[in-house]
Design a protein around this motif. Structure first.
Motif, PDB file in Angstrom:
ATOM      1  N   ALA A  16      20.825  -0.928 -22.972  1.00  0.00           N
ATOM      2  CA  ALA A  16      19.850  -2.014 -22.815  1.00  0.00           C
ATOM      3  C   ALA A  16      18.797  -1.554 -21.819  1.00  0.00           C
ATOM      4  O   ALA A  16      19.040  -0.660 -21.007  1.00  0.00           O
ATOM      5  CB  ALA A  16      20.544  -3.280 -22.322  1.00  0.00           C
ATOM      6  N   VAL A 143      28.844  -3.608 -21.009  1.00  0.00           N
ATOM      7  CA  VAL A 143      28.341  -3.187 -22.329  1.00  0.00           C
ATOM      8  C   VAL A 143      28.576  -4.297 -23.353  1.00  0.00           C
ATOM      9  O   VAL A 143      27.673  -4.660 -24.126  1.00  0.00           O
ATOM     10  CB  VAL A 143      28.968  -1.849 -22.782  1.00  0.00           C
ATOM     11  CG1 VAL A 143      28.701  -1.568 -24.251  1.00  0.00           C
ATOM     12  CG2 VAL A 143      28.455  -0.707 -21.912  1.00  0.00           C
ATOM     13  N   ALA A 144      29.771  -4.867 -23.369  1.00  0.00           N
ATOM     14  CA  ALA A 144      30.066  -5.958 -24.303  1.00  0.00           C
ATOM     15  C   ALA A 144      29.186  -7.173 -24.030  1.00  0.00           C
ATOM     16  O   ALA A 144      28.684  -7.821 -24.942  1.00  0.00           O
ATOM     17  CB  ALA A 144      31.548  -6.327 -24.238  1.00  0.00           C
ATOM     18  N   ASP A 147      25.589  -7.047 -25.303  1.00  0.00           N
ATOM     19  CA  ASP A 147      25.437  -7.338 -26.726  1.00  0.00           C
ATOM     20  C   ASP A 147      25.155  -8.829 -26.973  1.00  0.00           C
ATOM     21  O   ASP A 147      24.665  -9.178 -28.049  1.00  0.00           O
ATOM     22  CB  ASP A 147      26.703  -6.954 -27.499  1.00  0.00           C
ATOM     23  CG  ASP A 147      26.810  -5.451 -27.719  1.00  0.00           C
ATOM     24  OD1 ASP A 147      25.784  -4.742 -27.592  1.00  0.00           O
ATOM     25  OD2 ASP A 147      27.927  -4.985 -28.010  1.00  0.00           O
ATOM     26  N   THR A 148      25.474  -9.675 -26.015  1.00  0.00           N
ATOM     27  CA  THR A 148      25.297 -11.118 -26.194  1.00  0.00           C
ATOM     28  C   THR A 148      24.023 -11.661 -25.569  1.00  0.00           C
ATOM     29  O   THR A 148      23.725 -12.831 -25.730  1.00  0.00           O
ATOM     30  CB  THR A 148      26.497 -11.894 -25.623  1.00  0.00           C
ATOM     31  OG1 THR A 148      26.491 -11.771 -24.190  1.00  0.00           O
ATOM     32  CG2 THR A 148      27.809 -11.386 -26.188  1.00  0.00           C
TER      33      THR A 148
END
Length: 149
Positions: A16, A143-144, A147-148
């Motif tokens: 990102a 990281v997870a 994604d949101t």
């Protein structure tokens, strides 16, 4: 050597842009939602808060964090730490390529908690490994989370 003094450095490559990562990292009260070892984080005021942290080893660290530097242009966040550990922690974000961030986390602390001070020499490798596990889990969680957002 002061066995109760620690310097840590972790480098996370993240999928990102720095502005996006900065926006997440500047909200430590939300860290528990994506960083499993940050068990609680509570804001005291606009510049400070408390956190309870627990990694693999069976002890909690409780710290008060006070903002020392918040620079959204340079993408730097730095806090003073007090409590079970005293010192500082800093995030520095750069963009190695478009849409990606290299996040460097640096921390320099002295352990204050009496039991951990008594165990400083024999348990130092465990304390260091415990921190490394926490940082790995934090990177995965961030990281997870990215994604949101």
């Amino acid at each position: 050597m002061n066995w109760c003094h620690y310097r840590f450095r972790s480098v996370w490559d993240l999928p990102a842009a720095p502005d996006t990562v900065y926006a997440v990292l500047e909200r430590p009260d939300a860290y528990p939602s994506w960083w499993p070892q940050v068990r609680e984080a509570t804001r005291i005021d606009e510049r400070s808060g408390t956190a309870r942290i627990r990694s693999f080893l069976p002890y909690d660290l409780v710290v008060t964090l006070t903002e020392r530097r918040r620079d959204p242009v340079a993408h730097v966040l730095e806090t003073a730490l007090a409590g079970d550990v005293e010192g500082w922690a800093r995030w520095t974000l750069t963009a190695p390529e478009a849409g990606r961030t290299r996040a460097v986390y640096e921390q320099e602390v002295d352990v204050q908690r009496p039991l951990l001070r008594r165990l400083a020499l024999p348990a130092r490798p465990l304390f260091t490994a415990n921190h490394a596990l926490m940082m790995r889990a934090g990177r995965r969680g961030l990281v997870a989370h990215l994604d949101t957002v």
